[in-house]
Design an enzyme around this catalytic site. Structure first.
Site, PDB file in Angstrom:
ATOM      1  N   GLY A  44       0.772  -1.238   0.000  1.00 15.15           N
ATOM      2  CA  GLY A  44       0.000   0.000   0.000  1.00 15.15           C
ATOM      3  C   GLY A  44       0.802   1.286   0.000  1.00 15.15           C
ATOM      4  O   GLY A  44       0.321   2.320  -0.456  1.00 15.15           O
ATOM      5  N   GLU A  97       3.741   4.543   5.737  1.00 18.14           N
ATOM      6  CA  GLU A  97       2.523   3.728   5.670  1.00 18.14           C
ATOM      7  C   GLU A  97       1.420   4.439   4.880  1.00 18.14           C
ATOM      8  O   GLU A  97       1.372   5.661   4.818  1.00 18.14           O
ATOM      9  CB  GLU A  97       1.997   3.455   7.093  1.00 18.14           C
ATOM     10  N   ASP A  98       0.553   3.633   4.295  1.00 14.71           N
ATOM     11  CA  ASP A  98      -0.607   4.196   3.599  1.00 14.71           C
ATOM     12  C   ASP A  98      -1.666   4.633   4.609  1.00 14.71           C
ATOM     13  O   ASP A  98      -2.155   5.753   4.572  1.00 14.71           O
ATOM     14  CB  ASP A  98      -1.190   3.182   2.598  1.00 14.71           C
ATOM     15  N   ASP A 101      -4.690   2.005  10.991  1.00 17.51           N
ATOM     16  CA  ASP A 101      -6.071   1.728  11.376  1.00 17.51           C
ATOM     17  C   ASP A 101      -6.096   1.289  12.845  1.00 17.51           C
ATOM     18  O   ASP A 101      -6.057   2.120  13.746  1.00 17.51           O
ATOM     19  CB  ASP A 101      -6.615   0.658  10.426  1.00 17.51           C
ATOM     20  N   LYS A 129      -6.594   6.684  10.826  1.00 18.34           N
ATOM     21  CA  LYS A 129      -7.942   6.440  11.360  1.00 18.34           C
ATOM     22  C   LYS A 129      -7.794   6.282  12.873  1.00 18.34           C
ATOM     23  O   LYS A 129      -7.923   5.185  13.421  1.00 18.34           O
ATOM     24  CB  LYS A 129      -8.516   5.148  10.777  1.00 18.34           C
ATOM     25  N   ARG A 163      -5.613   0.008  -6.331  1.00 13.39           N
ATOM     26  CA  ARG A 163      -4.420   0.659  -5.786  1.00 13.39           C
ATOM     27  C   ARG A 163      -3.912   1.766  -6.709  1.00 13.39           C
ATOM     28  O   ARG A 163      -3.211   2.673  -6.281  1.00 13.39           O
ATOM     29  CB  ARG A 163      -3.272  -0.355  -5.618  1.00 13.39           C
TER      30      ARG A 163
HETATM   31  P1  IMP Z   1      -3.780  -1.989  11.186  1.00  9.35           P
HETATM   32  O1  IMP Z   1      -3.414  -0.562  11.542  1.00  9.35           O
HETATM   33  O2  IMP Z   1      -2.860  -2.992  11.759  1.00  9.35           O
HETATM   34  O3  IMP Z   1      -5.218  -2.269  11.486  1.00  9.35           O
HETATM   35  O4  IMP Z   1      -3.617  -2.257   9.652  1.00  9.35           O
HETATM   36  C1  IMP Z   1      -3.576  -1.298   8.714  1.00  9.35           C
HETATM   37  C2  IMP Z   1      -3.642  -2.002   7.377  1.00  9.35           C
HETATM   38  O5  IMP Z   1      -4.997  -2.396   7.097  1.00  9.35           O
HETATM   39  C3  IMP Z   1      -3.256  -1.043   6.283  1.00  9.35           C
HETATM   40  O6  IMP Z   1      -1.884  -1.080   6.006  1.00  9.35           O
HETATM   41  C4  IMP Z   1      -4.121  -1.533   5.129  1.00  9.35           C
HETATM   42  O7  IMP Z   1      -3.478  -2.572   4.456  1.00  9.35           O
HETATM   43  C5  IMP Z   1      -5.372  -2.063   5.789  1.00  9.35           C
HETATM   44  N1  IMP Z   1      -6.481  -1.056   5.812  1.00  9.35           N
HETATM   45  C6  IMP Z   1      -6.990  -0.424   6.886  1.00  9.35           C
HETATM   46  N2  IMP Z   1      -7.988   0.421   6.551  1.00  9.35           N
HETATM   47  C7  IMP Z   1      -8.093   0.341   5.195  1.00  9.35           C
HETATM   48  C8  IMP Z   1      -8.956   0.993   4.233  1.00  9.35           C
HETATM   49  O8  IMP Z   1      -9.812   1.838   4.539  1.00  9.35           O
HETATM   50  N3  IMP Z   1      -8.782   0.629   2.934  1.00  9.35           N
HETATM   51  C9  IMP Z   1      -7.851  -0.290   2.538  1.00  9.35           C
HETATM   52  N4  IMP Z   1      -7.026  -0.919   3.392  1.00  9.35           N
HETATM   53  C10 IMP Z   1      -7.147  -0.612   4.723  1.00  9.35           C
HETATM   54 MG    MG Z   2      -0.694  -1.697   4.560  1.00 12.16          MG
END
Ligand code: IMP
Ligand code: MG
Length: 178
Positions: A44, A97-98, A101, A129, A163
């Site tokens: 991402g 990072e993209d 979350d 987020k 993407r």
């Molecule tokens: P986390 O912070 O460990 O929950 O993971 C984050 C990852 O979840 C990101 O690097 C994305 O790959 C994926 N992700 C979380 N929210 C989104 C979204 O809104 N769209 C697409 N991928 C998402």
């Molecule tokens: Mg990711």
């Protein structure tokens, strides 16, 4: 606009302006560092890395890592699909990072890089987020803070698609509630 996108949340122009702003800040903050290493998390972060690195006016290296994003709550392990090509010992690491979350993925990656002897580990994310966190994690540089909507484009995927969009859009809800 792509047919699966409900609305454009962040335009290409806003993204590129944000990369300039973040790049300026990072250049200033790391001006004394001789060992800056950008670490992009695949897949991402690729478009963001491409635009951001051009706005950082410092000597730096670029590395990529791929880790499994869904990990057990209790687990402190992460599955490394592709590891870095060079050691992080003594480096000032800036993880690119993209989206952050729940924070689970980054929480583990940060600890891993610290355990390997990085001098410092910070995070830059295009999207935050913050309201969705399940572990404590603070992104040091944030492009845009949003709610919990599912977004696509500019590296972010829905089932590995979309993407390649130049903008960040909100996916039509009926696509993922089905
Ligand atoms: P986390 O912070 O460990 O929950 O993971 C984050 C990852 O979840 C990101 O690097 C994305 O790959 C994926 N992700 C979380 N929210 C989104 C979204 O809104 N769209 C697409 N991928 C998402
Ligand atoms: Mg990711």
């Amino acid at each position: 606009m792509h047919k699966t996108v409900e609305k454009i949340l962040i335009t290409e122009k806003e993204i590129l302006e944000k990369c300039k702003e973040l790049g300026r800040k990072i250049t200033k903050d790391y001006s004394d560092s001789e060992n800056l290493m950008l670490v992009g998390l695949l897949k991402g972060s690729v478009p963001f890395m491409g635009d951001l690195m051009k706005e950082i006016d410092l000597d730096l290296t670029v590395e990529y890592m791929d880790v499994s994003s869904y990990v057990e709550t209790v687990s402190t392990e992460v599955k490394i699909i592709k590891d870095l090509d060079s050691p992080v010992s003594g480096k000032d690491i800036l993880i690119v990072e993209d989206v952050v979350d729940t924070g689970k993925t980054l929480h583990i990656v940060i600890q891993l890089l610290k355990d390997r002897g990085a001098n410092s580990v910070k995070v830059v994310t295009m999207i935050d987020k913050e309201g969705n966190r399940v572990v404590e994690l603070n992104a040091d540089y944030v492009g845009f803070s949003i709610g919990s909507e599912f977004i696509v484009g500019y590296g972010l995927d829905f089932n590995e698609r979309l993407r390649n969009l130049k903008y960040i859009g909100i996916l039509k809800k009926d696509l993922y509630t089905k």
